[in-house]
Design an enzyme around this catalytic site. Structure first.
Site, PDB file in Angstrom:
ATOM      1  N   GLY A   1     -43.829  53.224 -66.317  1.00 28.59           N
ATOM      2  CA  GLY A   1     -45.111  53.816 -65.933  1.00 28.59           C
ATOM      3  C   GLY A   1     -45.529  54.722 -67.089  1.00 28.59           C
ATOM      4  CB  ALA A   2     -48.652  54.898 -69.079  1.00 28.86           C
TER       5      ALA A   2
ATOM      6  NE  ARG B   1     -42.602  49.084 -71.530  1.00 28.12           N
ATOM      7  CZ  ARG B   1     -43.008  48.870 -70.286  1.00 28.12           C
ATOM      8  NH1 ARG B   1     -42.882  49.816 -69.372  1.00 28.12           N
ATOM      9  NH2 ARG B   1     -43.549  47.717 -69.949  1.00 28.12           N
TER      10      ARG B   1
ATOM     11  CD  GLN C   1     -43.049  46.193 -62.848  1.00 23.90           C
ATOM     12  OE1 GLN C   1     -43.242  45.061 -62.371  1.00 23.90           O
ATOM     13  NE2 GLN C   1     -42.981  46.391 -64.146  1.00 23.90           N
TER      14      GLN C   1
ATOM     15  CG  ASP D   1     -49.525  50.792 -69.116  1.00 29.31           C
ATOM     16  OD1 ASP D   1     -49.827  50.252 -68.045  1.00 29.31           O
ATOM     17  OD2 ASP D   1     -48.404  51.265 -69.364  1.00 29.31           O
TER      18      ASP D   1
ATOM     19  CG  ASN E   1     -52.591  48.605 -64.989  1.00 28.66           C
ATOM     20  OD1 ASN E   1     -51.804  49.516 -65.234  1.00 28.66           O
ATOM     21  ND2 ASN E   1     -52.676  48.086 -63.772  1.00 28.66           N
ATOM     22  CE  LYS E   2     -46.399  45.740 -65.605  1.00 34.50           C
ATOM     23  NZ  LYS E   2     -45.616  45.445 -66.832  1.00 34.50           N
TER      24      LYS E   2
END
Ligand code: MRU
Length: 344
Positions: free
Chosen positions: A49-50, A89, A193, A234, A244-245
């Protein structure tokens, strides 16, 4: 009170994280002792998670600064630590922002003093941001229909931040205020997740949550009267392009098709005002796609594409829910309201 995934003791400098790879089967907290272990914890998504990666990176940097305070090459080595952490990351920008701001702290020449200042600032950032997420939750409550059905993906919850989360913040704040929601959580392949983390943390907070697989999104929107979609981020560029994801973009397209609002909830620290529509997307190991929970599910040796994130263009975003309010996703609004690296 929502669960806290990162603990740092200012006196002992003991840094502990909730190992998110083991949830929901096991709630285990592990102590992180070395830089190598910290890098591995981020890469393997033990911490993820950012915003959570950023706090964790800040505490690791603080520990390394203490360790290096008698080293004549303090600045050089601490910079290297920072670069190694940032490289773990590439898509989430919060980590880069926090590391760069801590490395820039200007408190004189004394290494011990600098190390103390980094630790102090890392703790402040972690604690102050709790209020940020609460406020994001409050702003989200002004646009989400009370009692509504809301779809989310991945985990942008308490364990991905310091508390409350971003996309999940309205559900926690709503719970405190007696405003109910029915949350639909998309399981979020490949690493689940949604199924493993979002469902776990909302259920333990006694928030109504229903799990779906990712390919059920359209039918769920159509048959379960989904009122809105809310996701985390993110990295949000100055043009409003949002990483994002993986799977977020298809939800945004579905939202447009069904005429429901699509919100992105994120703190200012997730904005990257230097970036436009180009965002580096992390690609991860093929094993994550060919296996589920360590069990093989695909033809051995098959070619795999495994991007961890996608980018949603601003024209598909109804609003960016931040700590200073719900922003229109346009360059002029973003540049006016978001002040760059907010950890400075
Ligand atoms: O790969 P992950 O699990 O770190 O991806 C996380 C997300 O995509 C979240 O939505 C984002 O980091 C925001 S968390 C508040």
């Amino acid at each position: 009170m929502s669960v806290q995934s990162i603990h740092f003791d200012a006196d002992t400098e003991v840094l502990t994280i909730l190992d998110q790879t083991l949830l929901p089967q096991e709630e285990r907290y592990v102590e992180v002792l070395t830089l190598e272990q910290a890098e591995q914890a981020i890469k393997s998504l033990q911490v993820r998670g950012a915003p959570a990666i950023a706090y964790f990176g800040a505490f690791v940097l603080a520990k390394e600064a203490s360790r290096l305070q008698d080293n004549p090459y303090f600045h050089l080595q601490l910079n290297q630590v920072g670069q190694r952490l940032i490289a773990t990351r590439p898509t989430a920008v919060n980590l880069q922002h926090v590391i760069e701001s801590l490395l820039r702290l200007n408190v004189g020449e004394d290494f011990e003093q600098i190390a103390k200042a980094i630790k102090q600032r890392a703790i402040e950032i972690f604690e102050q941001d709790v209020a940020t997420y609460r406020t994001i939750g409050e702003h989200a409550l002004t646009v989400l229909p009370a009692g509504g059905n809301v779809l989310t993906i991945c985990n942008a919850g308490a364990i991905a931040t310091s508390r409350y989360g971003t996309a999940l913040a309205p559900f926690y704040v709503g719970k405190e205020r007696g405003i109910p929601f029915r949350v639909f959580a998309s399981e979020t392949r490949p690493l689940l997740q949604g199924a493993r983390l979002t469902v776990w943390e909302l259920d333990r907070a006694d928030i109504d949550v229903t799990l779906i697989t990712d390919n059920m999104a359209a039918w769920t929107i159509q048959t379960k009267q989904i009122d809105a979609i809310i996701v985390g981020a993110d990295r949000i560029t100055r043009t409003g392009h949002t990483a994002n994801k993986i799977g977020t973009l298809q939800l945004a397209i579905l939202a447009k098709h069904y005429g429901i609002p699509f919100y992105v909830a994120a703190p200012h620290s997730t904005f990257d005002l230097e970036a436009d529509d180009t965002i580096q997307i992390e690609e991860r190991d093929a094993h994550e796609v060919t296996h589920i929970g360590g069990h093989p599910t695909a033809l051995v040796g098959i070619t795999v594409f495994n991007p961890a994130f996608d980018v949603t263009p601003p024209e598909l975003i109804t609003g960016l829910i931040t700590e200073t309010g719900v922003l229109e996703p346009t360059e002029s609004v973003i540049v006016e309201h978001v002040g760059g690296n907010t950890y400075v």
